[in-house]
Motif scaffolding. Sequence first.
Motif, mmCIF file in Angstrom:
data_model
loop_
_atom_site.group_PDB
_atom_site.id
_atom_site.type_symbol
_atom_site.label_atom_id
_atom_site.label_comp_id
_atom_site.label_asym_id
_atom_site.label_seq_id
_atom_site.Cartn_x
_atom_site.Cartn_y
_atom_site.Cartn_z
ATOM 1 N N ARG A 1 0.702 -1.163 0.034
ATOM 2 C CA ARG A 1 0.066 -0.051 -0.094
ATOM 3 C C ARG A 1 0.933 1.185 0.014
ATOM 4 O O ARG A 1 0.588 2.454 -0.787
ATOM 5 N N CYS A 2 2.065 1.276 0.810
ATOM 6 C CA CYS A 2 2.786 2.330 0.812
ATOM 7 C C CYS A 2 3.411 2.743 -0.467
ATOM 8 O O CYS A 2 3.534 4.045 -1.030
ATOM 9 N N ASP B 1 0.613 3.950 -2.731
ATOM 10 C CA ASP B 1 0.076 5.320 -2.328
ATOM 11 C C ASP B 1 0.940 6.237 -2.669
ATOM 12 O O ASP B 1 0.466 7.254 -2.884
ATOM 13 N N THR C 1 0.239 7.461 -5.993
ATOM 14 C CA THR C 1 -1.143 7.945 -6.214
ATOM 15 C C THR C 1 -1.023 9.537 -5.368
ATOM 16 O O THR C 1 -1.470 10.305 -6.354
ATOM 17 N N ILE C 2 -0.476 9.788 -4.361
ATOM 18 C CA ILE C 2 -0.453 10.947 -4.031
ATOM 19 C C ILE C 2 0.423 11.957 -4.945
ATOM 20 O O ILE C 2 0.090 13.048 -5.344
ATOM 21 N N GLU D 1 -1.956 13.006 -7.713
ATOM 22 C CA GLU D 1 -3.016 13.850 -7.252
ATOM 23 C C GLU D 1 -2.560 15.186 -7.062
ATOM 24 O O GLU D 1 -3.034 16.207 -7.410
ATOM 25 N N ARG E 1 -2.560 15.554 1.507
ATOM 26 C CA ARG E 1 -2.989 14.248 0.979
ATOM 27 C C ARG E 1 -2.293 12.922 1.657
ATOM 28 O O ARG E 1 -2.789 11.908 1.691
ATOM 29 N N ALA E 2 -1.044 13.236 2.012
ATOM 30 C CA ALA E 2 -0.352 12.008 2.609
ATOM 31 C C ALA E 2 -1.043 11.480 3.948
ATOM 32 O O ALA E 2 -1.253 10.558 4.213
ATOM 33 N N THR F 1 -4.130 12.100 4.571
ATOM 34 C CA THR F 1 -5.481 11.442 4.323
ATOM 35 C C THR F 1 -5.274 10.077 3.905
ATOM 36 O O THR F 1 -6.047 9.230 4.464
ATOM 37 N N TYR F 2 -4.224 9.589 3.491
ATOM 38 C CA TYR F 2 -3.770 8.260 3.129
ATOM 39 C C TYR F 2 -3.175 7.516 4.348
ATOM 40 O O TYR F 2 -2.906 6.384 4.339
ATOM 41 N N TRP G 1 -0.131 8.408 5.973
ATOM 42 C CA TRP G 1 1.474 8.448 6.114
ATOM 43 C C TRP G 1 1.798 9.702 6.289
ATOM 44 O O TRP G 1 0.958 10.851 6.358
#
Length: 219
Positions: free
Chosen positions: A122-123, A126, A129-130, A133, A155-156, A158-159, A161
């Motif tokens: 996921r890291c 993500d 993705t970050i 975005e 954004r980080a 929010t995910y 991290w």
Amino acid sequence: MSTVDKQAVGEKFSPDAMEHARVMTWKAVQQIADAIRPGMRESEANARAKAILQVLGMERIWHPVIVRIGENTLRTFRERSADDPVLGSNDIFFVDLGVVWSQHEGDAGATFVTGDDPEMIRCAEDVETIHDEVAEHWRSTGCSGIALYDYAAARAETYGWRLNVDIKGHRVSDFPHAIYKAGDLGEFAAAPAAGLWVLEIQIAHPTRPFGAFYEDLLA
């Protein structure tokens, strides 16, 4: 230094050549990642990376080749790796390249995972993705570099991290970009122009000792 000066380019600068450097650097990142296997030490992975760049016909390296493994994925560009870790069968690593092609600077980096650790996977996903975005936020708003990294931090979070706020992007250009050095993207108070700035995103797990990195040209 004025905004114009900070986004200056040299006489040989070409947007097409910048895109070529970008494409070739991403090709190298993927080939290097494919060649890195569990059981390799970080130093061996770096040596393999340099050999692949030679085969691909690079002109030169403009910043050191970096492969970070495990806990070293938390370290910034300017920090030395701790020891010489061996890539495990359930591990995380990133590749960070700064390479000159056709007299222009390519700069790209991405994170990869061996095994099936869900948080590492996921890291790695993500951070890309970050990055995407944040890049889309730049395209849609024309915001400043400062605002861009404020958005990246949000954004980080929010995910789930932590954003490494010491990594804030930088200029590239026809080589050497140091002639037109403009400071970090995250400190640039104007709207960054396309094809001149690298957006870097580095995140960290809130409790475990690993992170992820992704960078690409804002274009």
